[in-house]
Scaffold this active site. Structure first.
Site, PDB file in Angstrom:
ATOM      1  N   LYS A 266       0.856  -1.189   0.000  1.00 19.51           N
ATOM      2  CA  LYS A 266       0.000   0.000   0.000  1.00 19.51           C
ATOM      3  C   LYS A 266       0.891   1.237   0.000  1.00 19.51           C
ATOM      4  O   LYS A 266       1.646   1.460   0.946  1.00 19.51           O
ATOM      5  CB  LYS A 266      -0.905  -0.006   1.243  1.00 19.51           C
ATOM      6  CG  LYS A 266      -1.675   1.305   1.463  1.00 19.51           C
ATOM      7  CD  LYS A 266      -2.450   1.300   2.779  1.00 19.51           C
ATOM      8  CE  LYS A 266      -3.012   2.683   3.087  1.00 19.51           C
ATOM      9  NZ  LYS A 266      -3.716   2.740   4.381  1.00 19.51           N
ATOM     10  N   ASP A 271      -2.139  10.620   3.381  1.00 23.40           N
ATOM     11  CA  ASP A 271      -3.551  10.286   3.568  1.00 23.40           C
ATOM     12  C   ASP A 271      -4.254  11.322   4.438  1.00 23.40           C
ATOM     13  O   ASP A 271      -4.135  11.303   5.655  1.00 23.40           O
ATOM     14  CB  ASP A 271      -3.676   8.890   4.197  1.00 23.40           C
ATOM     15  CG  ASP A 271      -5.138   8.482   4.351  1.00 23.40           C
ATOM     16  OD1 ASP A 271      -5.988   9.072   3.645  1.00 23.40           O
ATOM     17  OD2 ASP A 271      -5.418   7.591   5.161  1.00 23.40           O
ATOM     18  N   LYS A 278      -9.574  13.397   8.065  1.00 21.94           N
ATOM     19  CA  LYS A 278      -9.063  13.004   9.380  1.00 21.94           C
ATOM     20  C   LYS A 278      -8.970  14.227  10.284  1.00 21.94           C
ATOM     21  O   LYS A 278      -8.853  15.353   9.792  1.00 21.94           O
ATOM     22  CB  LYS A 278      -7.648  12.426   9.234  1.00 21.94           C
ATOM     23  CG  LYS A 278      -7.570  11.073   8.564  1.00 21.94           C
ATOM     24  CD  LYS A 278      -6.107  10.654   8.411  1.00 21.94           C
ATOM     25  CE  LYS A 278      -5.992   9.306   7.710  1.00 21.94           C
ATOM     26  NZ  LYS A 278      -6.403   8.184   8.550  1.00 21.94           N
ATOM     27  N   ASP A 289       1.846   6.538   5.517  1.00 26.71           N
ATOM     28  CA  ASP A 289       0.827   5.601   5.021  1.00 26.71           C
ATOM     29  C   ASP A 289       1.308   4.829   3.791  1.00 26.71           C
ATOM     30  O   ASP A 289       0.556   4.051   3.225  1.00 26.71           O
ATOM     31  CB  ASP A 289      -0.481   6.347   4.722  1.00 26.71           C
ATOM     32  CG  ASP A 289      -1.703   5.464   4.935  1.00 26.71           C
ATOM     33  OD1 ASP A 289      -1.583   4.432   5.622  1.00 26.71           O
ATOM     34  OD2 ASP A 289      -2.780   5.782   4.392  1.00 26.71           O
ATOM     35  N   ASP A 348     -11.786   7.443   3.803  1.00 32.29           N
ATOM     36  CA  ASP A 348     -10.569   7.195   4.576  1.00 32.29           C
ATOM     37  C   ASP A 348     -10.266   5.703   4.702  1.00 32.29           C
ATOM     38  O   ASP A 348      -9.248   5.319   5.256  1.00 32.29           O
ATOM     39  CB  ASP A 348     -10.674   7.856   5.960  1.00 32.29           C
ATOM     40  CG  ASP A 348      -9.334   7.859   6.704  1.00 32.29           C
ATOM     41  OD1 ASP A 348      -8.286   7.782   6.020  1.00 32.29           O
ATOM     42  OD2 ASP A 348      -9.338   7.928   7.937  1.00 32.29           O
ATOM     43  N   ARG A 352      -7.550  -0.216   1.159  1.00 29.99           N
ATOM     44  CA  ARG A 352      -8.133  -1.423   0.565  1.00 29.99           C
ATOM     45  C   ARG A 352      -8.601  -1.176  -0.869  1.00 29.99           C
ATOM     46  O   ARG A 352      -8.690  -2.107  -1.661  1.00 29.99           O
ATOM     47  CB  ARG A 352      -9.272  -1.936   1.454  1.00 29.99           C
ATOM     48  CG  ARG A 352     -10.450  -1.005   1.575  1.00 29.99           C
ATOM     49  CD  ARG A 352     -11.300  -1.254   2.806  1.00 29.99           C
ATOM     50  NE  ARG A 352     -10.621  -0.843   4.032  1.00 29.99           N
ATOM     51  CZ  ARG A 352     -11.152  -0.944   5.243  1.00 29.99           C
ATOM     52  NH1 ARG A 352     -12.367  -1.455   5.407  1.00 29.99           N
ATOM     53  NH2 ARG A 352     -10.476  -0.547   6.299  1.00 29.99           N
TER      54      ARG A 352
END
Length: 514
Positions: A266, A271, A278, A289, A348, A352
């Site tokens: 990933k 992010d 966030k 991230d 967020d 995935r």
């Protein structure tokens, strides 16, 4: 820093500092006993006067002892036998290196006689000593105007008896390769988001391919991904001015016909959470991230350096997740490369969304195994804290192999269940699935989501959210964790491949995997 193995008698070694061990209750180790004899009982005197006891972690620096060639002697307390687990061994090496780094030394010899760890495996002790020492001397100064003072320590020697020197040499080579992979991963993790963008990660991959003939790199840009149908991966970078990338690195060390093992990372280079923004406090840490991507790059670099006789593919799904006028909104539905549709309830939960398309892309390699590595869920930190990576898999044998590799590499993972009962939490009224499953079992539902794209191969997922970086003060920064675990898994595969080839030929070869 240059690592080497030495086998001369400790008392004759000309070095700036010699490190020897002392066991609990003043028990001299073999090297310490030789030094004691050469110095007419200098250590025995210190033990009798209770200046030395051998308790775990004790360090005493002695200068210019007559009778030995070393300018300084550092005596390190090893403690009782049950105080030599990996945790204690790590602390001991950290203490020794902290002391060494304060002295103006260029050459050091460490002679702990295999007594500092509870496991008698000399290959492992030596390799961990190399990896940990390299980590202790790592400095980040890339984005500082005042560069760190250069490390004066040039030569780090490990003392082993002659009969163990060859084993030590192979441990050292593997340890240096893994340490280099860890350093590369830490450097990428530590770089800020305005430097380490998806394009920067692609350039790093290309630089690796220039360094190693065994690597070749291909970078898929947004147009190419669009044509393929990777709308899930692309949805994450929509709000960013930085173009998303899928980076493909192939390492061919095995036979042409042997199926490759695939590592998927990933690579969210920053992010913000996207539209599901966030909170601001601590958001700077979201430059980390992409640590999954960093560890995958570090692992393939180490594999190339070790010349492992296997085939390997690293896939890095790289994007920057920003809120913008083009950004994906909660409730949007995208079609993945697999054809399945996803309702994005939370922007967020983006890791995935890039990984699922990369997993589908992995199918084209007909892989022997696929492992994805990601700073995926805060829930993993709640479940396992900052000590273990979360491990979920659709194949028990693969999960066991990764658990054992993590134990051996002192980079541990711990399993969580991937039961069908959890899958229902991802039900959606408007798509084949939602991208989040609610508050409970967040690490598991994230893995459930990924499992739907991993049905065609043996697959495992490593959630490194709790271990990829430290948040505290002076220690703040990327750890490079999961590189040692992945490297050990690959070394184990290499050993299997070599053993199988030997059986076929009926001739024993010497190979330097432990």
């Amino acid at each position: 820093m240059f690592f080497e193995i030495l086998s001369d008698n400790p008392e004759t070694l000309e070095t700036d500092c010699l490190v020897v061990g002392l066991e609990a209750d003043g028990q001299l180790t073999p090297s310490a006993a030789r030094i004691d004899q050469a110095t007419s009982g200098a250590l025995t005197d210190l033990i009798q006067s209770q200046d030395l006891s051998g308790k775990a972690g004790e360090l005493l620096l002695l200068h210019k002892l007559p009778g030995i060639q070393a300018k300084r002697l550092l005596v390190a307390g090893l403690g009782k036998e049950d105080e030599r687990k990996d945790r204690h061994y790590r602390k001991l090496i950290k203490g020794i290196n902290a002391t060494l780094s304060k002295l103006n030394l260029s050459r050091v010899v460490v002679a702990l006689d295999g007594r500092a760890s509870e496991l008698p495996d000399l290959y492992r002790q030596t390799r961990l000593l190399v990896e940990w020492t390299s980590a202790d001397f790592y400095q980040y100064d890339t984005t500082k105007s005042k560069k760190a003072d250069p490390i004066t320590l040039e030569q780090f020697a490990i003392h082993l008896p002659m009969e163990d020197a060859e084993l030590g040499e192979s441990a050292l080579l593997d340890g240096v390769a893994i340490a280099n992979g860890v350093s590369s991963a830490r450097e990428l993790g530590n770089l800020p988001g305005n430097i380490c963008t998806p394009s920067y990660l692609a350039d790093r991959a290309k630089a690796l391919a220039e360094e190693f003939d065994s690597l070749k790199v291909k970078v898929l840009n947004e147009d190419k991904m669009e044509k393929l149908g990777m709308h899930s991966l692309l949805s994450v970078g929509r709000g960013s001015a930085q173009p998303s990338k899928l980076i493909v690195i192939e390492y061919n060390g095995g036979d042409d016909d042997s199926a490759p093992h695939v590592l998927v990372g990933k690579g969210i280079t920053f992010d913000t959470g996207g539209i599901s923004l966030k909170p601001g406090a601590g958001m700077d840490e979201m430059k980390f991230d992409m640590c999954g991507a960093a560890s995958v790059l570090g692992a393939i670099e180490a594999a190339a350096e070790m010349h492992l006789p296997i085939n390997l593919v690293a896939l890095v799904a790289a994007a920057e997740n920003m809120p913008g006028s083009q950004a994906t909104k909660p409730g949007d539905v995208v079609t993945t490369l697999s054809g399945q549709t996803v309702e994005i309830l939370n922007t967020d939960a983006e890791g995935r969304l890039v990984l699922c398309d990369a997993l589908t892309y992995a199918e084209r390699f007909n892989p022997a195994s696929v492992i994805d590595v990601a700073t995926l869920t805060g829930a993993c930190i709640i479940a396992l804290g900052h000590h273990a990576s979360g491990l979920l898999s659709n194949d028990q044998e693969l999960a066991d192999a990764l658990m054992q590799a993590g134990d051996y590499a002192s980079d541990r993972a711990w399993p969580l269940p991937l039961w069908d009962e959890y899958q229902e939490l991802l039900d959606s009224n408007f798509a084949d699935m939602a991208n989040i499953g609610g508050r409970s079992a967040g690490t598991i539902t994230a893995a459930c989501f990924l499992s739907r794209f991993a049905k065609k191969f043996r697959w495992a997922h490593l959630d490194i959210a709790g271990v990829a970086w430290n948040s505290n003060g002076k220690d703040k920064g990327a750890t490079g964790r999961c590189v040692p675990l992945l490297c050990q898994y690959l070394i184990d595969l290499a050993e299997e491949a070599t053993d199988a080839a030997e059986e076929e030929e009926g001739a024993p070869h010497h190979h330097h995997y432990h």
